[in-house]
Design an enzyme around this catalytic site. Structure first.
Site, PDB file in Angstrom:
ATOM      1  N   HIS A  92      41.877  37.435  43.771  1.00 58.83           N
ATOM      2  CA  HIS A  92      40.978  37.778  44.879  1.00 58.83           C
ATOM      3  C   HIS A  92      41.405  36.994  46.112  1.00 58.83           C
ATOM      4  O   HIS A  92      41.491  35.777  46.062  1.00 58.83           O
ATOM      5  CB  HIS A  92      39.527  37.379  44.533  1.00 58.83           C
ATOM      6  N   GLN A 131      38.920  42.941  37.530  1.00 53.66           N
ATOM      7  CA  GLN A 131      39.607  44.179  37.142  1.00 53.66           C
ATOM      8  C   GLN A 131      38.755  45.406  37.512  1.00 53.66           C
ATOM      9  O   GLN A 131      38.073  45.362  38.515  1.00 53.66           O
ATOM     10  CB  GLN A 131      39.961  44.178  35.641  1.00 53.66           C
TER      11      GLN A 131
HETATM   12  P1  IMP Z   1      46.155  41.858  31.254  1.00 53.85           P
HETATM   13  O1  IMP Z   1      44.769  41.853  31.768  1.00 53.85           O
HETATM   14  O2  IMP Z   1      47.023  40.781  31.847  1.00 53.85           O
HETATM   15  O3  IMP Z   1      46.207  41.876  29.754  1.00 53.85           O
HETATM   16  O4  IMP Z   1      46.844  43.234  31.704  1.00 53.85           O
HETATM   17  C1  IMP Z   1      46.413  44.485  31.203  1.00 53.85           C
HETATM   18  C2  IMP Z   1      46.448  45.544  32.302  1.00 53.85           C
HETATM   19  O5  IMP Z   1      45.444  45.243  33.258  1.00 53.85           O
HETATM   20  C3  IMP Z   1      47.756  45.628  33.065  1.00 53.85           C
HETATM   21  O6  IMP Z   1      47.984  46.967  33.451  1.00 53.85           O
HETATM   22  C4  IMP Z   1      47.491  44.780  34.298  1.00 53.85           C
HETATM   23  O7  IMP Z   1      48.317  45.140  35.382  1.00 53.85           O
HETATM   24  C5  IMP Z   1      46.039  45.140  34.553  1.00 53.85           C
HETATM   25  N1  IMP Z   1      45.312  44.113  35.309  1.00 53.85           N
HETATM   26  C6  IMP Z   1      44.831  42.939  34.843  1.00 53.85           C
HETATM   27  N2  IMP Z   1      44.202  42.263  35.828  1.00 53.85           N
HETATM   28  C7  IMP Z   1      44.252  43.036  36.923  1.00 53.85           C
HETATM   29  C8  IMP Z   1      43.735  42.896  38.253  1.00 53.85           C
HETATM   30  O8  IMP Z   1      43.086  41.921  38.626  1.00 53.85           O
HETATM   31  N3  IMP Z   1      44.010  43.923  39.106  1.00 53.85           N
HETATM   32  C9  IMP Z   1      44.696  45.033  38.722  1.00 53.85           C
HETATM   33  N4  IMP Z   1      45.172  45.204  37.491  1.00 53.85           N
HETATM   34  C10 IMP Z   1      44.956  44.215  36.604  1.00 53.85           C
END
Ligand code: IMP
Length: 426
Positions: free
Chosen positions: A41, A224
């Protein structure tokens, strides 16, 4: 002000930070309820840019209590970096609290996340490699360490006797990764204990009760987005927590009746980072144009974001499962120079012509889907200084009103630029 939840209504990066920052001004308690340092953020305050990953950005306001809730996963080193950055800027951290029930991301979690991503021949998720999935996996498998364990030598030793033999076997045999001795982990935990000590709120139950009893205003800060929700998103191309409005309860300690409003933040177009289906994705010059004008590059990983037209099919679904009571639409100013703006209202299956107006949850058919668009006329003027809804150009209002009609959800906030002042409250 009523108690509000701010959720991302698409695939993250919708501009939640700005909306949260705006609403935090009127809140007494701000609770981050899910995710970890995978989130990014950016908040501009007093001419300085702050990048937050886990700590609620409300910490920039004096006198607010900011709780990192039980639903989060915390990577100690990342938390420490964030704290140090804030200390450097003399930000008062006395209101910062961590739930003792939050889960700790241990080094093996980031190592397994990195290994899985780097070695995936098929089914790569495109994670942030911050250990999020493996930490939540262990939480659900009941073999994770909680913040409170750091302050009980007995619990810690007992738990490690269960966790380490299992974990080491997995690390060695499945991943071919380094194993951990109990002494080594105890040393690490000693270090973590010191990092978290000033912030752990063992009296969290009393604190939540007091805020509720005294009618204080609570803001639940999501991370997210709904389409990355582990239950409702484009599974398996999702994160491992529940960014939906409902996640605010499981991740904070408050029940659903404490919540009055759920504001879903959505961009006037769609972006996504990482792998996974994205029916309205634009891989042509138009996608590049949106990326360039919208500065669509990740805060946490720096990755260029995939861009596409607004997808009302997924958004209508997000309104339902996210529990949205209204929408904050951001970055509509990105379209100021566009002659035409497209809006996806349905999907068509290329194989048999079947039309979907409801979101099909089986993502394995998404590669066969093509968007059906309606085309709206642009407004061809700079709207970034407009303060009142009535002053927006007619074509912009028409576009917003059409969105409300399709989504059957009101748009309560329209954001026309990154600054707090560039916000229209409808
Ligand atoms: P993880 O949360 O790192 O396990 O990632 C899983 C999926 O969620 C991936 O496609 C990441 O790019 C996406 N992702 C995780 N956090 C964010 C965020 O804050 N913004 C956008 N995508 C996110």
């Amino acid at each position: 002000m009523s108690n509000k939840v701010v959720v991302g209504a698409q695939w993250g990066d919708e501009g939640k930070a700005k909306i949260t920052d705006l609403l935090a001004l009127d809140a007494d308690l701000i609770i981050r309820y899910a995710g970890g340092c995978n989130a990014g953020h950016t908040v501009v305050a007093n001419g300085k840019t702050f990048k937050f990953h886990l700590i609620p950005s409300g910490i920039l306001y004096k006198g607010k209590t900011c709780l990192i809730g039980n639903g989060t996963v915390i990577l100690p080193e990342s938390f420490e970096t964030e704290i140090n950055e804030l200390k450097k800027e003399n930000i008062d951290l006395s209101g910062l609290k961590i739930s003792p029930l939050a889960t700790i991301t241990m080094p093996w979690h980031t190592e397994v996340d990195g290994y899985s991503e780097d070695n995936a021949k098929k089914g790569k998720i495109g994670t942030t490699k911050k250990g999020i999935g493996p930490t939540y996996t262990d939480k659900m498998a009941r073999i994770a360490l909680k913040i409170e364990d750091l302050y009980s030598t007995e619990a810690l030793r007992e738990k490690l006797d269960v966790i380490l033999p299992l974990k080491n076997k997995q690390l060695e045999k499945v991943y071919g990764l380094k194993t951990y001795s109990k002494e080594e982990v105890l040393d690490l935990c000693e270090k973590y204990k010191k990092i978290f000590e000033p912030y752990v709120c063992f009296e969290w139950q009393k604190m939540l009760e007091d805020f509720k009893r005294n009618g204080k205003r609570i803001l639940f800060e999501g991370a997210q987005g709904v389409m990355l929700d582990v239950d409702f998103g484009t599974y398996p191309y999702v994160t491992s927590s529940n960014p939906i409005g409902g996640g605010a309860c499981t991740g904070s300690g408050y029940g659903p009746k404490v919540i009055d409003e759920v504001i879903g933040v959505a961009k006037a177009y769609v972006t996504r980072v990482g792998e996974g289906p994205f029916v309205t994705e634009l891989t042509d010059d138009m996608g590049d144009k949106i990326r360039e004008i919208g500065h669509e590059f990740g805060v946490t990983t720096g990755r260029p974001r995939r861009c596409g037209w607004f997808d009302a099919v997924t958004m209508k679904y997000a309104c339902l499962v996210g529990g949205l009571t209204s929408i904050a639409l951001t970055k509509i100013d990105v379209f100021d120079s566009f002659d035409e703006i497209k809006l996806c209202t349905a999907y068509k299956d290329k194989r048999d012509g079947k039309i979907y107006t409801s979101y099909p949850t089986n993502v394995y058919i998404h590669k066969y889907l093509e968007p059906i668009y309606e085309t709206h006329k642009g407004w061809g003027e700079d709207i970034s200084n407009i303060k009142r809804y009535e002053d927006l150009p007619q074509n912009a209002r028409k576009y917003l009103e059409r969105l409300e009609e399709i989504l059957e959800t009101p748009i309560s906030i329209v954001s026309v630029g990154p600054d707090r002042e560039q916000t229209i409250i409808k």
